[in-house]
Motif scaffolding. Structure first.
Motif, PDB file in Angstrom:
ATOM      1  N   ASN A 309       0.769  -1.210  -0.207  1.00  0.00           N
ATOM      2  CA  ASN A 309       0.121   0.027  -0.076  1.00  0.00           C
ATOM      3  C   ASN A 309       0.730   1.242  -0.016  1.00  0.00           C
ATOM      4  N   LEU A 310       0.573   2.175  -1.130  1.00  0.00           N
ATOM      5  CA  LEU A 310       1.559   3.387  -0.923  1.00  0.00           C
ATOM      6  C   LEU A 310       0.966   4.299   0.004  1.00  0.00           C
ATOM      7  N   PRO A 311       1.913   4.959   0.680  1.00  0.00           N
ATOM      8  CA  PRO A 311       1.684   5.918   1.739  1.00  0.00           C
ATOM      9  C   PRO A 311       0.876   7.178   1.127  1.00  0.00           C
ATOM     10  N   ILE A 312       0.124   7.842   1.929  1.00  0.00           N
ATOM     11  CA  ILE A 312      -0.562   9.056   1.609  1.00  0.00           C
ATOM     12  C   ILE A 312       0.183  10.235   2.013  1.00  0.00           C
ATOM     13  N   ILE A 313       0.335  11.198   1.155  1.00  0.00           N
ATOM     14  CA  ILE A 313       0.728  12.355   1.540  1.00  0.00           C
ATOM     15  C   ILE A 313      -0.047  13.387   1.553  1.00  0.00           C
ATOM     16  N   SER A 314      -0.290  14.133   2.783  1.00  0.00           N
ATOM     17  CA  SER A 314      -1.262  15.245   2.929  1.00  0.00           C
ATOM     18  C   SER A 314      -0.900  16.448   2.128  1.00  0.00           C
ATOM     19  N   LYS A 315      -1.539  17.439   2.082  1.00  0.00           N
ATOM     20  CA  LYS A 315      -1.435  18.794   1.249  1.00  0.00           C
ATOM     21  C   LYS A 315      -0.337  19.549   2.078  1.00  0.00           C
ATOM     22  N   GLU A 316      -0.667  19.496   3.380  1.00  0.00           N
ATOM     23  CA  GLU A 316       0.371  20.289   4.196  1.00  0.00           C
ATOM     24  C   GLU A 316       1.951  19.750   4.103  1.00  0.00           C
ATOM     25  N   THR A 317       1.960  18.259   4.391  1.00  0.00           N
ATOM     26  CA  THR A 317       3.066  17.928   4.035  1.00  0.00           C
ATOM     27  C   THR A 317       3.806  18.124   2.850  1.00  0.00           C
ATOM     28  N   MET A 318       3.186  17.910   1.612  1.00  0.00           N
ATOM     29  CA  MET A 318       3.712  18.176   0.556  1.00  0.00           C
ATOM     30  C   MET A 318       4.110  19.822   0.477  1.00  0.00           C
ATOM     31  N   GLU A 319       3.479  20.499   1.063  1.00  0.00           N
ATOM     32  CA  GLU A 319       4.013  21.932   0.849  1.00  0.00           C
ATOM     33  C   GLU A 319       5.109  22.206   1.719  1.00  0.00           C
ATOM     34  N   GLU A 320       5.210  21.461   2.802  1.00  0.00           N
ATOM     35  CA  GLU A 320       6.367  21.483   3.640  1.00  0.00           C
ATOM     36  C   GLU A 320       7.692  20.984   2.719  1.00  0.00           C
ATOM     37  N   ILE A 321       7.373  19.766   2.224  1.00  0.00           N
ATOM     38  CA  ILE A 321       8.527  19.054   1.164  1.00  0.00           C
ATOM     39  C   ILE A 321       8.806  20.161   0.174  1.00  0.00           C
ATOM     40  N   GLN A 322       7.830  20.730  -0.625  1.00  0.00           N
ATOM     41  CA  GLN A 322       8.271  21.676  -1.526  1.00  0.00           C
ATOM     42  C   GLN A 322       9.028  23.184  -1.167  1.00  0.00           C
ATOM     43  N   SER A 323       8.798  23.436   0.233  1.00  0.00           N
ATOM     44  CA  SER A 323       9.417  24.596   0.752  1.00  0.00           C
ATOM     45  C   SER A 323      10.779  24.246   1.080  1.00  0.00           C
ATOM     46  N   TYR A 324      11.302  23.139   1.228  1.00  0.00           N
ATOM     47  CA  TYR A 324      12.816  22.760   1.743  1.00  0.00           C
ATOM     48  C   TYR A 324      13.714  23.128   0.645  1.00  0.00           C
ATOM     49  N   TYR A 325      15.023  23.200   1.197  1.00  0.00           N
ATOM     50  CA  TYR A 325      15.955  23.857   0.385  1.00  0.00           C
ATOM     51  C   TYR A 325      16.549  22.802  -0.655  1.00  0.00           C
ATOM     52  N   TRP A 326      16.840  21.472  -0.040  1.00  0.00           N
ATOM     53  CA  TRP A 326      16.924  20.213  -0.721  1.00  0.00           C
ATOM     54  C   TRP A 326      18.500  20.293  -1.483  1.00  0.00           C
ATOM     55  N   PRO A 327      19.553  20.499  -0.340  1.00  0.00           N
ATOM     56  CA  PRO A 327      20.887  20.803  -1.006  1.00  0.00           C
ATOM     57  C   PRO A 327      21.382  19.553  -1.733  1.00  0.00           C
ATOM     58  N   GLY A 328      20.689  18.442  -1.422  1.00  0.00           N
ATOM     59  CA  GLY A 328      21.125  17.217  -2.318  1.00  0.00           C
ATOM     60  C   GLY A 328      20.455  16.923  -3.385  1.00  0.00           C
ATOM     61  N   ASN A 329      19.358  17.923  -3.651  1.00  0.00           N
ATOM     62  CA  ASN A 329      18.771  17.877  -4.671  1.00  0.00           C
ATOM     63  C   ASN A 329      17.718  16.582  -5.042  1.00  0.00           C
ATOM     64  N   VAL A 330      17.552  15.865  -6.321  1.00  0.00           N
ATOM     65  CA  VAL A 330      16.749  14.674  -6.483  1.00  0.00           C
ATOM     66  C   VAL A 330      17.310  13.735  -5.727  1.00  0.00           C
ATOM     67  N   ARG A 331      18.735  13.470  -5.583  1.00  0.00           N
ATOM     68  CA  ARG A 331      19.241  12.393  -4.940  1.00  0.00           C
ATOM     69  C   ARG A 331      18.865  12.382  -3.469  1.00  0.00           C
ATOM     70  N   GLU A 332      18.938  13.657  -2.872  1.00  0.00           N
ATOM     71  CA  GLU A 332      18.232  13.721  -1.440  1.00  0.00           C
ATOM     72  C   GLU A 332      16.975  13.197  -1.185  1.00  0.00           C
ATOM     73  N   LEU A 333      16.026  13.654  -2.244  1.00  0.00           N
ATOM     74  CA  LEU A 333      14.661  13.773  -2.091  1.00  0.00           C
ATOM     75  C   LEU A 333      14.371  12.028  -2.407  1.00  0.00           C
ATOM     76  N   GLU A 334      15.166  11.376  -3.326  1.00  0.00           N
ATOM     77  CA  GLU A 334      14.830   9.830  -3.404  1.00  0.00           C
ATOM     78  C   GLU A 334      15.304   9.304  -1.838  1.00  0.00           C
ATOM     79  N   ASN A 335      16.425   9.663  -1.454  1.00  0.00           N
ATOM     80  CA  ASN A 335      16.947   9.035  -0.192  1.00  0.00           C
ATOM     81  C   ASN A 335      15.859   9.502   1.254  1.00  0.00           C
ATOM     82  N   PHE A 336      15.366  10.584   1.139  1.00  0.00           N
ATOM     83  CA  PHE A 336      14.269  10.760   2.097  1.00  0.00           C
ATOM     84  C   PHE A 336      13.047   9.963   1.739  1.00  0.00           C
ATOM     85  N   VAL A 337      12.623   9.801   0.764  1.00  0.00           N
ATOM     86  CA  VAL A 337      11.397   8.827   0.357  1.00  0.00           C
ATOM     87  C   VAL A 337      11.756   7.212   1.004  1.00  0.00           C
ATOM     88  N   GLU A 338      12.587   6.751   0.591  1.00  0.00           N
ATOM     89  CA  GLU A 338      13.102   5.446   0.905  1.00  0.00           C
ATOM     90  C   GLU A 338      13.385   5.608   2.567  1.00  0.00           C
TER      91      GLU A 338
END
Length: 444
Positions: A309-338
Motif C-alpha cells: 500500500n502506497l503511503p498517503i501524503i497530505s497537502k500540508e506535508t507536500m507544501e512543507e516538502i516543496q518549501s525545503y532547500y534540498w541541498p542534495g537535490n533529487v538524490r536527497e529527495l529519493e533517499n528521504f522517500v526511502e
C-alpha cells in the motif's frame, strides 16, 4: 597418433552386430571402409570415414597415409566447433545486452520526470542535440540528475542500439585512469598479464558518459583531447593507434571555467567539451516537479521494500516538502522517500519532514525572493527567478499583452518564455499557477 585408431573394414559382412546392420543401412554390401577417430588434447571430436566400391580395397599403407591427415583434420574440426561456440556466445551477449537495456529503461522509465515543467527547457535542448554527434557538457549541482539527462540524449540518438558506457572519473584512482579509459597492452605495467580494452573501445559506435570530468588528471586530459580531435586512441604501453567512433557526453558540478583560469583544467579541452552546454536546474528551482518525483520514488521504493500500500501524503506535508532547500537535490529527495518508508511508510502515511535535522543555509527562505541581504546572498539565477515570479504574480500569470509580465519587465514575450524555461519556471497555466501560489504563500 596411434594407428589402432584407424580401422580397416574390407567386408562389412565380417563385422559383428550392430555394426554390420548399421553399415548395411548406410552403404552397399560391396564396399571397403577406412574409419579414423579424431582426437585433440584428449578430447574426442568425431569420426572421419572413407569408403570405396568393392571389397578388400584398403590395406595398411592406406591407413598410414590417412594417419598423416589426423592432426590437420582434428585442428580444423576444433576450430569450427570453437567458432560456432563464439557465435553462440555472441548471440547470447547481444540478447543479454538487449535484455539489460530494456530492464534499465523499465527502471528509469522512458520519460524524464519534469520534462513538461521544471526540465522543459532542458528537454528542448536535448531534442535539439540528440540526433547529432556533437559533444554535450551537462552542468549542475550534485544530485540534479545529470545521468538521467545523459540517458535521454543517448536513447534519443541514432546510437541508441549501441553501447552506453558510464565512467565516474572521480571514482577511478589516478594511476589507473588511463588504463580504464584507453586500455592497456600486455606487460605495460606490473599486473598487466593480458591486453585489455578500455571504456572508449567498448563504447565504439555508441556513447560514453564522463561524469565528474573535472576530476580527470592532466595526463588523461591530454589523451581525451586527442580522442576529440583525431577520433583515435592508443592503449597504455602500445604503439598502434585505434580509431574510435564515440559520442562524448561529459558532466560536472564544478566551475570548469574557473579551473581553466587556475590551470587545473586544460583550456583547449574545455572548449572541445563545451560545444553544447546544458545546465540542469537544482530541485529548489523546480518545486512543481516534486510531487511527480515523490510519486515515482514511492512506487519504485515500495516495490523494492515489499510494501503493497502506497503511503498517503497530505497537502500540508507536500507544501512543507516543496518549501525545503534540498541541498542534495533529487538524490536527497529519493533517499528521504526511502528512509521514510523504512521508518513508517507501512502505516500508510508519511509524517512531516524532520527538517530541523538537516542543516540548510542560514536564513534560507525557500523559493528565492527579492528580500534584502538579511540572509544568504542569492545567486543571479535565483534573483532573476524571484523577479520574474514577482512580476507574474502581479499580472495573475499573464505573460504577454498590455497587462502581461513581459510588458511589466520591458522584454519581448518570447524572450521571457525562453528565460523561464531556462530557469525551470513552467509556462503552462496549471504549473505556473501553482508556482505563483507557492511563491506568494512563502513571501506574504
Amino acid at each position: 597418433m596411434n594407428k589402432n585408431q584407424i580401422q580397416i573394414i574390407n567386408d562389412i559382412n565380417n563385422e559383428g552386430e550392430p555394426k554390420r546392420s548399421l553399415f548395411s543401412m548406410l552403404w552397399p554390401e560391396n564396399t571397403s571402409h577406412l574409419s579414423m577417430e579424431l582426437w585433440l588434447e584428449k578430447t574426442r571430436l568425431g569420426l572421419f570415414h572413407l569408403f570405396v566400391e568393392g571389397k578388400n580395397r584398403y590395406d595398411q599403407s592406406h591407413a598410414d597415409l590417412l594417419s598423416l591427415l589426423h592432426e590437420p583434420f582434428a585442428i580444423a574440426i576444433s576450430n569450427i566447433l570453437q567458432h560456432q561456440e563464439i557465435l553462440r556466445l555472441k548471440d547470447m551477449l547481444a540478447d543479454d545486452n538487449n535484455y539489460l537495456r530494456n530492464q534499465m529503461m523499465e527502471i528509469t522509465g522512458d520519460t524524464v520526470i519534469g520534462a513538461e515543467f521544471g526540465l522543459r527547457g532542458v528537454m528542448e535542448m536535448v531534442q535539439q542535440v540528440a540526433l547529432l554527434n556533437s559533444p554535450v557538457l551537462l552542468l549542475g549541482e550534485t544530485g540534479v540528475g545529470k545521468e538521467v539527462i545523459a540517458n535521454a540524449i543517448h536513447y534519443s540518438s541514432k546510437r541508441k542500439n549501441n553501447s552506453f558506457i558510464r565512467v565516474n572519473c572521480g571514482a577511478i584512482p589516478e594511476n589507473l585512469i588511463d588504463s580504464e579509459l584507453f586500455g592497456h597492452e600486455k606487460g605495460a605495467f606490473t599486473g598487466a598479464i593480458s591486453s585489455k580494452r578500455g571504456r572508449f573501445e567498448r563504447a565504439n559506435n555508441g556513447t560514453i558518459f564522463l561524469d565528474e570530468v573535472g576530476e580527470l588528471p592532466p595526463a588523461a586530459q591530454v589523451r581525451l583531447l586527442r580522442v576529440l580531435q583525431q577520433h583515435e586512441i592508443e592503449r597504455v604501453g602500445g604503439t598502434e593507434t585505434i580509431p574510435v567512433n564515440v559520442r562524448i557526453i561529459s558532466a560536472t558540478h564544478q566551475n570548469l571555467e574557473a579551473m581553466v583560469k587556475s590551470g587545473t583544467f586544460r583550456e583547449d579541452l574545455f572548449y572541445r567539451l563545451n560545444v553544447f552546454p546544458i545546465t540542469i536546474p537544482p530541485l529548489r528551482h523546480r518545486v512543481d516537479d516534486i510531487p511527480a518525483l515523490i510519486s515515482h520514488f514511492l512506487e519504485h521504493k515500495s516495490r523494492e521494500l515489499g510494501i503493497d500500500n502506497l503511503p498517503i501524503i497530505s497537502k500540508e506535508t507536500m507544501e512543507e516538502i516543496q518549501s525545503y532547500y534540498w541541498p542534495g537535490n533529487v538524490r536527497e529527495l529519493e533517499n528521504f522517500v526511502e528512509r521514510t518508508l523504512i521508518q513508517g511508510g507501512i502505516e500508510n502515511k508519511i509524517d512531516p519532514l524532520p527538517f530541523n535535522k538537516t542543516v540548510a543555509p542560514e536564513n534560507y527562505i525557500g523559493t528565492p525572493s527579492l528580500r534584502p541581504a538579511t540572509g544568504r546572498m542569492l545567486s543571479m539565477d535565483e534573483a532573476v527567478t524571484a523577479h520574474i515570479l514577482k512580476a507574474l504574480s502581479q499580472t495573475g500569470g499573464r505573460i504577454e499583452g498590455g497587462k502581461g509580465a513581459a510588458r511589466l519587465l520591458k522584454i519581448n514575450p518570447s524572450t521571457l518564455r525562453g528565460r523561464m524555461r531556462k530557469l525551470g519556471i513552467p509556462c503552462g497555466k496549471n504549473g505556473l499557477a501553482t508556482r505563483i501560489m507557492n511563491f506568494n504563500k512563502r513571501h506574504s
